[in-house]
Design an enzyme around this catalytic site. Structure first.
Site, mmCIF file in Angstrom:
data_model
loop_
_atom_site.group_PDB
_atom_site.id
_atom_site.type_symbol
_atom_site.label_atom_id
_atom_site.label_comp_id
_atom_site.label_asym_id
_atom_site.label_seq_id
_atom_site.Cartn_x
_atom_site.Cartn_y
_atom_site.Cartn_z
ATOM 1 N N LYS A 70 0.802 -1.233 0.000
ATOM 2 C CA LYS A 70 0.000 0.000 0.000
ATOM 3 C C LYS A 70 0.837 1.287 0.000
ATOM 4 O O LYS A 70 0.373 2.321 -0.471
ATOM 5 C CB LYS A 70 -0.940 0.025 1.207
ATOM 6 C CG LYS A 70 -2.111 -0.927 1.095
ATOM 7 C CD LYS A 70 -3.075 -0.702 2.250
ATOM 8 C CE LYS A 70 -4.213 -1.694 2.227
ATOM 9 N NZ LYS A 70 -5.213 -1.440 3.266
ATOM 10 N N ASN A 91 -4.792 2.175 -1.671
ATOM 11 C CA ASN A 91 -5.323 0.805 -1.791
ATOM 12 C C ASN A 91 -6.070 0.582 -3.105
ATOM 13 O O ASN A 91 -6.521 -0.519 -3.379
ATOM 14 C CB ASN A 91 -6.224 0.452 -0.592
ATOM 15 C CG ASN A 91 -7.586 1.101 -0.683
ATOM 16 O OD1 ASN A 91 -7.754 2.133 -1.339
ATOM 17 N ND2 ASN A 91 -8.568 0.529 -0.025
ATOM 18 N N ALA A 130 -2.899 2.728 16.256
ATOM 19 C CA ALA A 130 -2.287 3.864 15.551
ATOM 20 C C ALA A 130 -1.497 3.371 14.350
ATOM 21 O O ALA A 130 -0.521 3.981 13.934
ATOM 22 C CB ALA A 130 -1.375 4.636 16.514
ATOM 23 N N GLY A 131 -1.939 2.253 13.768
ATOM 24 C CA GLY A 131 -1.265 1.688 12.596
ATOM 25 C C GLY A 131 -1.874 2.206 11.304
ATOM 26 O O GLY A 131 -2.492 3.282 11.268
ATOM 27 N N THR A 155 1.238 1.664 22.405
ATOM 28 C CA THR A 155 2.446 2.488 22.408
ATOM 29 C C THR A 155 1.985 3.938 22.254
ATOM 30 O O THR A 155 1.678 4.398 21.144
ATOM 31 C CB THR A 155 3.371 2.098 21.233
ATOM 32 O OG1 THR A 155 3.467 0.670 21.192
ATOM 33 C CG2 THR A 155 4.748 2.703 21.367
ATOM 34 N N LYS A 158 3.261 6.430 19.582
ATOM 35 C CA LYS A 158 2.789 6.294 18.191
ATOM 36 C C LYS A 158 1.457 6.998 18.007
ATOM 37 O O LYS A 158 1.199 7.601 16.959
ATOM 38 C CB LYS A 158 2.636 4.805 17.832
ATOM 39 C CG LYS A 158 3.904 4.152 17.396
ATOM 40 C CD LYS A 158 3.538 2.918 16.561
ATOM 41 C CE LYS A 158 4.569 1.835 16.692
ATOM 42 N NZ LYS A 158 4.066 0.527 16.263
ATOM 43 N N GLY A 248 -16.968 -5.179 11.260
ATOM 44 C CA GLY A 248 -15.879 -4.851 10.338
ATOM 45 C C GLY A 248 -16.190 -5.144 8.874
ATOM 46 O O GLY A 248 -15.559 -4.585 7.969
#
Ligand code: NAP
Length: 283
Positions: A70, A91, A130-131, A155, A158, A248
């Site tokens: 991506k 994407n 936070a990805g 984390t 991030k 989802g």
């Protein structure tokens, strides 16, 4: 039937064999009587430059990109749509005679999924994680008029880096937090909670969700972007709290429908995508 006139679109990824996009798109092409076919392409890491060059040369009309391509794909495009540029990932690619353009439909997919049950305009929204997915969704939330966004991540640093990036482009307040008591406190007056971590995803269905029923209120919209299993631990907690659930699968469907629209100029039926996806996931 595939003939010499059939337009080819597809997905490049590694792995790609589990992708649910081919059956969804192919069903919608049939439904709308469009002479298109959607094909999975197993493109290994390191081979994307050649694969993209091949796609141009072979007259492919459109592509989806999934893990691990991506971000790298941006190097092989002529132009990148504003939203994808902000997100820093693509994407969906559209090929025309003279231009190859990249888009990111993940964020719009998530926003449309949530907006089936609640407008996000001026709402307070907490994103867990936070990805890559959190990044796509959070930029789109700001562009779509969210009132306040908080990024909560294991984390914390991030989460704060992503919040800083978001604050650079928008006047909307974006904050960051860890997964601690502060999250419980912030949830009290939150309108929408979005989980973007893989917690609860197959084969780890029994993972303890990061947010439990006692931290939710009945007016909270709870969206888990994990779609396998269909009913995640987080969504079961939402049930216990009497909260409003968004599975989802909805994001997956809407991001695909948006790509379909970019390639064909036509909007497919939600029901077509949904019926096929449910059939595949229930196998
Ligand atoms: N429904 C859809 O259409 C759709 C679309 C895209 C992605 N997804 C799903 O979204 C999920 C995330 O994808 P991604 O690309 O954003 O992944 P990613 O870039 O790897 O980010 C994962 C995030 O989850 C956090 N995390 C991972 N394991 C954790 C744990 N045990 N406890 C707490 N936090 C944890 C990470 O926190 P740290 O920063 O602390 O490591 C990170 O913030 C995947 O399950 C993917 O299948 C669904």
């Amino acid at each position: 039937m595939i003939t010499g006139k059939t337009t080819v679109v597809g997905i490049m990824g590694d792995p790609v064999e589990h992708s649910l996009s081919p059956p969804m798109h192919n069903a919608a092409f049939q439904e709308l009587k469009l002479d298109y076919v959607y094909v999975p392409f197993h493109v290994k890491r390191g081979n994307l430059a050649l694969a993209m060059e091949g796609a141009r040369k072979m007259g492919i009309k459109g592509l989806n990109l999934t893990i691990p391509h991506k971000i790298e794909v941006i190097n092989y495009l002529d132009e990148v749509d504003e939203v994808a540029k902000l997100i820093g990932a693509v994407n969906t690619v559209n090929f025309t005679d003279d231009l190859v353009t990249g888009y990111n439909t993940d964020g719009i997919g998530a926003v449309k999924a949530i907006e089936e049950v609640r407008s996000i305009k001026n709402k307070k929204i907490i994103i867990i994680g936070a990805g890559g997915a959190a990044r796509a969704i959070s930029f789109q939330l700001l562009l779509s008029g969210a009132g306040e966004v908080l990024i909560a991540n294991r984390t914390r640093e991030k989460a704060c880096i992503l919040a800083d990036n978001l604050n650079e482009i928008s006047a909307t307040s974006v904050g960051c937090l860890g997964l601690d008591d502060e999250l419980t406190l912030e949830l009290e007056d939150t309108d929408v909670l979005i989980n973007t971590t893989p917690i609860g995803m197959h084969p780890h269905e029994d993972d303890e969700p990061l947010v439990t029923a006692d931290m939710m209120h009945p007016d909270l919209v709870v969206n888990d972007i994990v779609y396998n299993p269909l009913e995640t631990g987080l969504l079961r907690e939402a049930d216990k709290a009497g909260a409003i659930k968004v599975p989802g699968t909805k994001m997956l469907i809407y991001q695909g429908m948006e790509a379909f629209r970019i390639w064909t100029g036509k909007t497919p039926q939600l029901e077509t995508f949904e019926t096929v996806l449910m059939k595949e996931l229930n196998r």
